[in-house]
Scaffold this active site. Sequence first.
Site, mmCIF file in Angstrom:
data_model
loop_
_atom_site.group_PDB
_atom_site.id
_atom_site.type_symbol
_atom_site.label_atom_id
_atom_site.label_comp_id
_atom_site.label_asym_id
_atom_site.label_seq_id
_atom_site.Cartn_x
_atom_site.Cartn_y
_atom_site.Cartn_z
ATOM 1 N N ARG A 135 0.779 -1.230 0.000
ATOM 2 C CA ARG A 135 0.000 0.000 0.000
ATOM 3 C C ARG A 135 0.816 1.290 0.000
ATOM 4 O O ARG A 135 0.452 2.261 -0.643
ATOM 5 C CB ARG A 135 -0.818 -0.027 1.283
ATOM 6 C CG ARG A 135 -2.226 0.332 1.074
ATOM 7 C CD ARG A 135 -2.990 -0.009 2.302
ATOM 8 N NE ARG A 135 -3.923 -1.076 2.027
ATOM 9 C CZ ARG A 135 -4.733 -1.579 2.940
ATOM 10 N NH1 ARG A 135 -4.688 -1.123 4.182
ATOM 11 N NH2 ARG A 135 -5.573 -2.518 2.628
ATOM 12 N N HIS A 183 -5.801 5.975 6.179
ATOM 13 C CA HIS A 183 -6.636 4.775 6.297
ATOM 14 C C HIS A 183 -6.436 4.035 7.610
ATOM 15 O O HIS A 183 -7.394 3.502 8.168
ATOM 16 C CB HIS A 183 -6.302 3.844 5.130
ATOM 17 C CG HIS A 183 -7.084 2.576 5.106
ATOM 18 N ND1 HIS A 183 -8.454 2.556 4.911
ATOM 19 C CD2 HIS A 183 -6.696 1.274 5.235
ATOM 20 C CE1 HIS A 183 -8.871 1.292 4.931
ATOM 21 N NE2 HIS A 183 -7.845 0.501 5.137
HETATM 22 P P1 FAD Z 1 -12.885 -0.010 15.926
HETATM 23 O O1 FAD Z 1 -13.644 -1.001 15.151
HETATM 24 O O2 FAD Z 1 -12.520 1.268 15.243
HETATM 25 O O3 FAD Z 1 -13.749 0.301 17.206
HETATM 26 C C1 FAD Z 1 -13.386 1.326 18.095
HETATM 27 C C2 FAD Z 1 -14.407 1.354 19.200
HETATM 28 O O4 FAD Z 1 -13.940 2.205 20.244
HETATM 29 C C3 FAD Z 1 -15.761 1.902 18.778
HETATM 30 O O5 FAD Z 1 -16.777 1.174 19.419
HETATM 31 C C4 FAD Z 1 -15.731 3.322 19.320
HETATM 32 O O6 FAD Z 1 -17.003 3.836 19.621
HETATM 33 C C5 FAD Z 1 -14.954 3.103 20.600
HETATM 34 N N1 FAD Z 1 -14.333 4.315 21.137
HETATM 35 C C6 FAD Z 1 -13.380 5.093 20.578
HETATM 36 N N2 FAD Z 1 -13.093 6.122 21.399
HETATM 37 C C7 FAD Z 1 -13.873 5.963 22.489
HETATM 38 C C8 FAD Z 1 -14.065 6.711 23.674
HETATM 39 N N3 FAD Z 1 -13.390 7.835 23.945
HETATM 40 N N4 FAD Z 1 -14.972 6.280 24.574
HETATM 41 C C9 FAD Z 1 -15.703 5.149 24.344
HETATM 42 N N5 FAD Z 1 -15.566 4.407 23.242
HETATM 43 C C10 FAD Z 1 -14.658 4.817 22.327
HETATM 44 N N6 FAD Z 1 -8.947 -4.110 8.028
HETATM 45 C C11 FAD Z 1 -8.893 -5.378 7.570
HETATM 46 O O7 FAD Z 1 -8.220 -6.226 8.157
HETATM 47 N N7 FAD Z 1 -9.596 -5.723 6.453
HETATM 48 C C12 FAD Z 1 -10.360 -4.835 5.758
HETATM 49 O O8 FAD Z 1 -10.994 -5.190 4.784
HETATM 50 C C13 FAD Z 1 -10.413 -3.495 6.220
HETATM 51 N N8 FAD Z 1 -11.130 -2.560 5.545
HETATM 52 C C14 FAD Z 1 -11.237 -1.304 6.068
HETATM 53 C C15 FAD Z 1 -12.046 -0.362 5.429
HETATM 54 C C16 FAD Z 1 -12.220 0.892 5.978
HETATM 55 C C17 FAD Z 1 -13.099 1.895 5.283
HETATM 56 C C18 FAD Z 1 -11.537 1.241 7.172
HETATM 57 C C19 FAD Z 1 -11.699 2.606 7.780
HETATM 58 C C20 FAD Z 1 -10.718 0.323 7.811
HETATM 59 C C21 FAD Z 1 -10.567 -0.948 7.261
HETATM 60 N N9 FAD Z 1 -9.758 -1.898 7.881
HETATM 61 C C22 FAD Z 1 -9.699 -3.174 7.396
HETATM 62 C C23 FAD Z 1 -9.151 -1.625 9.174
HETATM 63 C C24 FAD Z 1 -10.024 -2.250 10.275
HETATM 64 O O9 FAD Z 1 -11.378 -2.088 9.941
HETATM 65 C C25 FAD Z 1 -9.777 -1.622 11.616
HETATM 66 O O10 FAD Z 1 -8.405 -1.536 11.868
HETATM 67 C C26 FAD Z 1 -10.407 -2.451 12.715
HETATM 68 O O11 FAD Z 1 -11.775 -2.631 12.447
HETATM 69 C C27 FAD Z 1 -10.225 -1.780 14.057
HETATM 70 O O12 FAD Z 1 -10.992 -2.468 15.005
HETATM 71 P P2 FAD Z 1 -10.906 -2.038 16.524
HETATM 72 O O13 FAD Z 1 -11.765 -2.995 17.268
HETATM 73 O O14 FAD Z 1 -9.491 -1.881 16.932
HETATM 74 O O15 FAD Z 1 -11.543 -0.571 16.552
HETATM 75 C C1 SIN Z 2 -7.505 -3.258 4.676
HETATM 76 O O1 SIN Z 2 -7.531 -2.124 5.169
HETATM 77 O O2 SIN Z 2 -6.793 -4.146 5.133
HETATM 78 C C2 SIN Z 2 -8.325 -3.602 3.477
HETATM 79 C C3 SIN Z 2 -9.026 -2.425 3.002
HETATM 80 C C4 SIN Z 2 -9.504 -2.694 1.631
HETATM 81 O O3 SIN Z 2 -10.512 -3.385 1.498
HETATM 82 O O4 SIN Z 2 -8.861 -2.206 0.710
#
Ligand code: FAD
Ligand code: SIN
Length: 524
Positions: A281, A342
Amino acid sequence: MTHDVIIIGSGAAGLTAALALAEKLKVLVLAKGELTGGSTAWAQGGIAAVLDAGDTFENHIRDTMVAGAGLNRLETVEFVIERAPHAIDRLVELGVPFNSEGEHLHLTREGGHSHRRIVHVADATGWAVQEALLKAANANPNITMLPHQACIDLITGKHEERYSGSGRVWGVYALNEKTGKVEAHTARATILATGGAGRVYQFSTAPRGATGDGIAMAWRAGARVGNMEMMQFHPTCLYNLEVKNFLITEAVRGEGGRLINPRTGHRYMLDYDGRAELAPRDIVARANDAEIKRDGLDFVHLDISHQPPEFVREHFPNIYEKLLGLGIDMTTQPIPVVPAQHYTCGGIVIDLTGRTDLPGLYAAGECTESGLHGANRLASNSLLECFVFGEAAAADILARWDSFDAPPPIRQWDASRVTDSDEEVIIKQNWTEIRRFMWNYVGIVRTTKRLERAAHRISMMYGEVEDYYGHFRVSTDLIELRNLLQCADLIVRSALARHESRGLHFTLDYPKMLAVAKDTVLVP
Ligand code: FAD
Ligand code: SIN
């Protein structure tokens, strides 16, 4: 309110930990806004795992290290990748309807992967995962989920009624967004699963709440953060004047999509890297940025119209519909795309058990620096990290449960000396300003001079934001602004400390990569 364990965040990392802990303990899950508000629900491409007979763990490990420009910790990479097939089995058990091909799960391909190894639910994998996890958590009597709780700061020794001064973490102060009151939630163990800090940049694929709250909270409480300069830019975010943060999944390139310069019609990726559109990427994002800047373009084209229309509609039904609504038929037309922030590769430093530096505090998912991603995350390794470290943190808490003390009496939040803000405009103005200068000065291509300019702006804003925070009643916007500024500071300081170009950190002043890869670790 006292609980066994508090988890801050209801995304993939938080809910995975909650489900594992709830086999024995009572868990409280707090989330800012709605339970589906994190990045998890937005994930498109899928989850990487070695499932094909022709693929091996060694291949996946090597691809991860190559993408990460050698900054990854091998021990972590092996730990995560070897647990990936188990994580997928668990999701299947929970009812995630992955696409299949005959008896096997369908595997798509993304940049930096030498094999097809991405399981997915069409082009909306995250939504399916989020739904399945929420369904299981809702059905579990040991899990209480409280949305609309914006956590402000961790409760530590200095908040105890009888001040102990220890670094022990006892829970969190949270703003109840419905009542406007700040409440203290205490527990024997706390897990931060708060996601990334993408919104520190003007253009980002991340949702509105990705303001680095957990990273900033951990830092203020005394935990180290690492590699914050490694902010990942995705090469293909839709260019549209109305819809600002819609991702066009890397799987479009995995299934044959080509990047074209709209002025010359040239398919340019081979000029930059032998792996063409499927290079990691950081390389593709920099190439897109270079084409756009050199030719004064608004965007480049991503074109998959050479594939049969049925193939495109079947693989990318949501993107197809979304684009059609905006007047673009991707089966016959190229898609205008630009790079956008991202993913946050750095974060709170954790070990293989999810422990941070602070006793009683764990972290999992995008808010961490676990050693998996190094200088640039390999596509679809992020959700995987959430599942593996969500389970690892839960397992460590369960194993050590008898050694965790009950929280002592804690001082309540003191709002007696603050008033309602009379100038909300200051918050809005500062949000916009941070995001703009971070994009312009701390973006895909950096220089020391630009980084110093950003550092100067940050130091000027600190006083204003802290003054505002000290005098006015907290709101979610103010909490986030304080955290955005904190994260901007950590990113810029880390970027200034790295005197080389490696992975996502590319600076014209130090264009070469040093022989030895070294983490940038900041100590509070
Ligand atoms: P998140 O899912 O971001 O959850 C964070 C949580 O913390 C939420 O519930 C939020 O409300 C809470 N929170 C934050 N701050 C506070 C606060 N102050 N007080 C209370 N709660 C709080 N990764 C892949 O592996 N494959 C993919 O295909 C992929 N596609 C993606 C596409 C997009 C558009 C994006 C943006 C990301 C993508 N990623 C992908 C990355 C991946 O989605 C994220 O890294 C992952 O979902 C993060 O999960 P998490 O549980 O760490 O946090
Ligand atoms: C990823 O963030 O790992 C995948 C995002 C995508 O679907 O391109």
